[in-house]
Design an enzyme around this catalytic site. Sequence first.
Site, short mmCIF file in Angstrom:
data_model
loop_
_atom_site.label_atom_id
_atom_site.label_comp_id
_atom_site.label_asym_id
_atom_site.label_seq_id
_atom_site.Cartn_x
_atom_site.Cartn_y
_atom_site.Cartn_z
N LYS A 71 45.12 62.66 32.97
CA LYS A 71 44.69 62.15 34.27
C LYS A 71 43.53 62.94 34.90
O LYS A 71 42.66 62.34 35.50
CB LYS A 71 45.87 62.19 35.25
CG LYS A 71 46.99 61.23 34.95
CD LYS A 71 48.01 61.30 36.06
CE LYS A 71 49.29 60.64 35.69
NZ LYS A 71 50.24 60.56 36.80
N ASP A 108 49.07 56.55 42.01
CA ASP A 108 50.34 57.30 42.09
C ASP A 108 50.80 57.47 43.55
O ASP A 108 51.98 57.37 43.86
CB ASP A 108 50.19 58.69 41.45
CG ASP A 108 50.20 58.63 39.93
OD1 ASP A 108 50.76 57.66 39.38
OD2 ASP A 108 49.64 59.54 39.29
#
Length: 280
Positions: A71, A108
């Site tokens: 990420k 997220d």
Amino acid sequence: MFKSKNFLKAGVMGFPIKHSLSPLMHNYWFKEKNINGSYVPILTKPADLEIALESLQSLGFSGCNLTIPLKEIALKFIDEFDEVAKIIGAVNCVTVKPNGTLYGTNYDWLGFINALKYEFPNLNLEKKKVSLIGAGGSSRAICFGLLKEGVSQIRIVNRTREKAEILSSDFGPRLKVFEWEQRNSSLDNTDLLVNTTNQGMETENKLDLSLEALPKKAIVYDIIYNPLETPLLKEAKSRGNKTINGLSMLVHQAIPAWSQWFGKTPEISEDLLKVLRKSI
Ligand code: ATR
């Protein structure tokens, strides 16, 4: 954007990747909506990420998700990313634009917040006090979401204090850093306790935290979903706190990604959650 005769493709890159629940979830939506498509796990080492991302367009992929450990490093290989990905410092959703360029964002934080709203529809986070354990990538995304919702304070406790200090200097005065040794007493007067560390996962030790000072009315949120009930959640439940695990967060971060790639918004449902729970 959506044409029924197309075969739609997306996937998730990570290393390791075989335990990811994302293929099961995204493929559930293809089936539910009677859409031809597939979402596949793509085992990708960090050293191969650039070439793997580059190949998305020629393979006809609409985009992909990124998971551990890709990420943060993905920011280097994406053509364009939004403010959210920049502030969080990580990308978890990549979209291949019609001209072939790669666009990155991070859902997220939205997954975390929307899961909380789904499970506690009457909850208003404005002016609430939060205790956050951990200062890694997930914690960063969660701080972003909580601040956006208007919480008054995030008390942050991390084994390595310097990482909590970085978070606090990046996100401003509503974050208050506590020593790891103060973690138990820092729960006093908190409305929401969040565990973002890996402690409590199937393969790890339980989180070393006493809930004695935590008000009974506080919600306890563990972003882990394997196991569905970590020792922290079990203890919280037994003393009367309301709890939430990471499964609904996983689904809620996937909804905007699916919608961005395929132009249709899928839903969370008890049936989908049941399918996912069964596979854990
Ligand atoms: P993620 O992206 O899921 O947040 P991460 O960035 O690797 O993962 O962060 C892991 C978090 O778990 C960190 O806050 C880490 O603490 P350190 O910064 O001190 O490493 C925390 N963590 C990992 N093992 C831990 C342990 N044994 N006790 C307490 N915290 C731990």
